[in-house]
Scaffold this motif. Structure first.
Motif, PDB file in Angstrom:
ATOM      1  N   GLU A 106       0.830  -1.198   0.000  1.00 21.33           N
ATOM      2  CA  GLU A 106       0.000   0.000   0.000  1.00 21.33           C
ATOM      3  C   GLU A 106       0.871   1.256   0.000  1.00 21.33           C
ATOM      4  N   VAL A 107       0.455   2.212  -0.777  1.00 20.18           N
ATOM      5  CA  VAL A 107       1.007   3.568  -0.712  1.00 20.18           C
ATOM      6  C   VAL A 107      -0.120   4.450  -0.202  1.00 20.18           C
ATOM      7  N   SER A 119      -3.481   3.581  -2.364  1.00 18.75           N
ATOM      8  CA  SER A 119      -3.401   2.713  -3.535  1.00 18.75           C
ATOM      9  C   SER A 119      -2.795   1.389  -3.116  1.00 18.75           C
ATOM     10  N   ARG A 120      -3.233   0.299  -3.796  1.00 11.96           N
ATOM     11  CA  ARG A 120      -2.820  -1.041  -3.378  1.00 11.96           C
ATOM     12  C   ARG A 120      -2.291  -1.851  -4.556  1.00 11.96           C
ATOM     13  N   HIS A 121      -1.385  -2.787  -4.207  1.00 13.81           N
ATOM     14  CA  HIS A 121      -0.792  -3.669  -5.210  1.00 13.81           C
ATOM     15  C   HIS A 121      -0.624  -5.046  -4.565  1.00 13.81           C
ATOM     16  N   THR A 133      10.943  -5.086  -3.896  1.00 14.51           N
ATOM     17  CA  THR A 133      11.373  -5.666  -5.167  1.00 14.51           C
ATOM     18  C   THR A 133      11.279  -4.611  -6.264  1.00 14.51           C
ATOM     19  N   PRO A 134      11.897  -4.866  -7.438  1.00 14.21           N
ATOM     20  CA  PRO A 134      11.791  -3.898  -8.537  1.00 14.21           C
ATOM     21  C   PRO A 134      10.350  -3.578  -8.924  1.00 14.21           C
ATOM     22  N   SER A 135       9.468  -4.570  -8.953  1.00 16.07           N
ATOM     23  CA  SER A 135       8.078  -4.296  -9.326  1.00 16.07           C
ATOM     24  C   SER A 135       7.380  -3.454  -8.262  1.00 16.07           C
ATOM     25  N   MET A 136       7.725  -3.679  -7.000  1.00 13.77           N
ATOM     26  CA  MET A 136       7.150  -2.867  -5.920  1.00 13.77           C
ATOM     27  C   MET A 136       7.638  -1.432  -6.009  1.00 13.77           C
ATOM     28  N   ARG A 137       8.925  -1.267  -6.288  1.00 12.40           N
ATOM     29  CA  ARG A 137       9.467   0.092  -6.425  1.00 12.40           C
ATOM     30  C   ARG A 137       8.810   0.814  -7.598  1.00 12.40           C
ATOM     31  N   ALA A 138       8.560   0.096  -8.680  1.00 13.57           N
ATOM     32  CA  ALA A 138       7.896   0.707  -9.837  1.00 13.57           C
ATOM     33  C   ALA A 138       6.489   1.162  -9.466  1.00 13.57           C
ATOM     34  N   PHE A 139       5.796   0.354  -8.653  1.00 16.90           N
ATOM     35  CA  PHE A 139       4.445   0.728  -8.216  1.00 16.90           C
ATOM     36  C   PHE A 139       4.494   1.995  -7.369  1.00 16.90           C
ATOM     37  N   VAL A 140       5.423   2.043  -6.414  1.00 13.43           N
ATOM     38  CA  VAL A 140       5.540   3.229  -5.560  1.00 13.43           C
ATOM     39  C   VAL A 140       5.850   4.459  -6.398  1.00 13.43           C
ATOM     40  N   THR A 149      12.651   5.829  -3.182  1.00  7.65           N
ATOM     41  CA  THR A 149      12.156   4.459  -3.261  1.00  7.65           C
ATOM     42  C   THR A 149      13.259   3.413  -3.131  1.00  7.65           C
ATOM     43  N   ASP A 150      14.386   3.613  -3.777  1.00  6.07           N
ATOM     44  CA  ASP A 150      15.464   2.631  -3.752  1.00  6.07           C
ATOM     45  C   ASP A 150      16.093   2.485  -2.367  1.00  6.07           C
TER      46      ASP A 150
END
Length: 264
Positions: A106-107, A119-121, A133-140, A149-150
């Motif tokens: 969640e952000v 927002s949720r993923h 993870t990379p996909s989580m960072r992309a979502f954020v 984020t990194d």
């Protein structure tokens, strides 16, 4: 079971129930005004819900266990944004609905007009990640304009028991969180004792529950489970907004074997 548990549990057991899909239809409120209150446990026995207010029930359960892992930089940039009341700020967390097995990234952000936008993923159940993870960072990064984020890694995990009610007439949702605890990766714990966190979530107009709490001389508190716990767990952090709650309700102690076995 305490007198409090019996009183509150009995009240919740007698309320009409609502299913999760109906809650989302009636009061999803991903963009909303939140009002939080820290209340003594015995006040929960006196909560005055209108007859049409329904309690969330899933598979016969009306009380649910939550675990929420918060991510921050080593310098605690996200904490400091909240502590200094910066108008645009956000939290990044992985929330686990322990009883259902659902896990979501969640952000949760403030939009500059005091509204909360969430927002949720989806996240694989049981996935424990020290960093995103990379996909989580992309979502954020798609949700907030940030260069942090990194650098986000686990700061703390909060655990609590939640009861959720919905008022379909006014389009509001209420949550009551008990047994709030927080722990850090290095084994320190903060716990909220003799109190519960009541939150009203609405489009902005005060709800009947807000008005009831105001009638009991209880006003919205400057409260964040993450920030209040971190102020205890890392005493060097600025905590002016949470001094009253810290001094009255929170305690800090070391990780114990019994906690490891029961925290879930």
């Amino acid at each position: 079971m305490s007198e409090f548990d019996r009183g509150f549990a009995a009240m919740v057991a007698e309320m009409p129930c609502v299913q999760l899909g109906e809650v989302n239809e009636a009061a999803a409120l991903q963009t909303r005004i939140d009002r939080k209150y820290v209340v003594a446990l015995d006040l929960l026995d006196r909560l005055d819900f209108d007859e049409h207010v329904m309690v969330l029930e899933i598979d016969t359960r009306r009380h649910f266990r939550y675990a929420t892992t918060y991510y921050d930089t080593k310098e605690r940039d996200l904490y400091l944004d909240t502590a200094y009341r910066r108008p645009t700020r956000f939290k990044v967390r992985i929330r686990s609905y322990v009883d259902s097995g659902l896990t979501l990234l969640e952000v949760k952000r403030k939009d500059g007009r005091s509204k909360t936008v969430k927002s949720r993923h989806p996240v694989a159940t049981g996935e424990e990640l020290s960093c995103l993870t990379p996909s989580m960072r992309a979502f954020v990064n798609a949700e907030v304009d940030t260069g942090l984020t990194d650098r986000l890694c686990i700061a703390a995990t909060t655990r609590f028991n939640r009861t959720t009610a919905v008022d379909t007439v006014v389009g509001a949702r209420y949550t009551i969180d008990r047994d709030v605890r927080a722990d850090t990766p290095d084994g320190h714990i903060a716990s909220l004792t003799e109190a519960a966190v009541v939150e009203t979530k609405s489009s902005g107009v005060p709800t009947p529950l807000d008005r009831f709490l105001w009638s009991q001389n209880i006003r919205p508190a400057s409260f964040s489970k993450y920030c209040t716990a971190m102020a205890i767990l890392e005493p060097s952090l600025p905590a002016n907004h949470w001094h009253r709650t810290l001094n009255r309700y929170f305690g800090r102690h070391e990780q114990s074997a019994s906690h490891e076995e029961t925290s879930g």
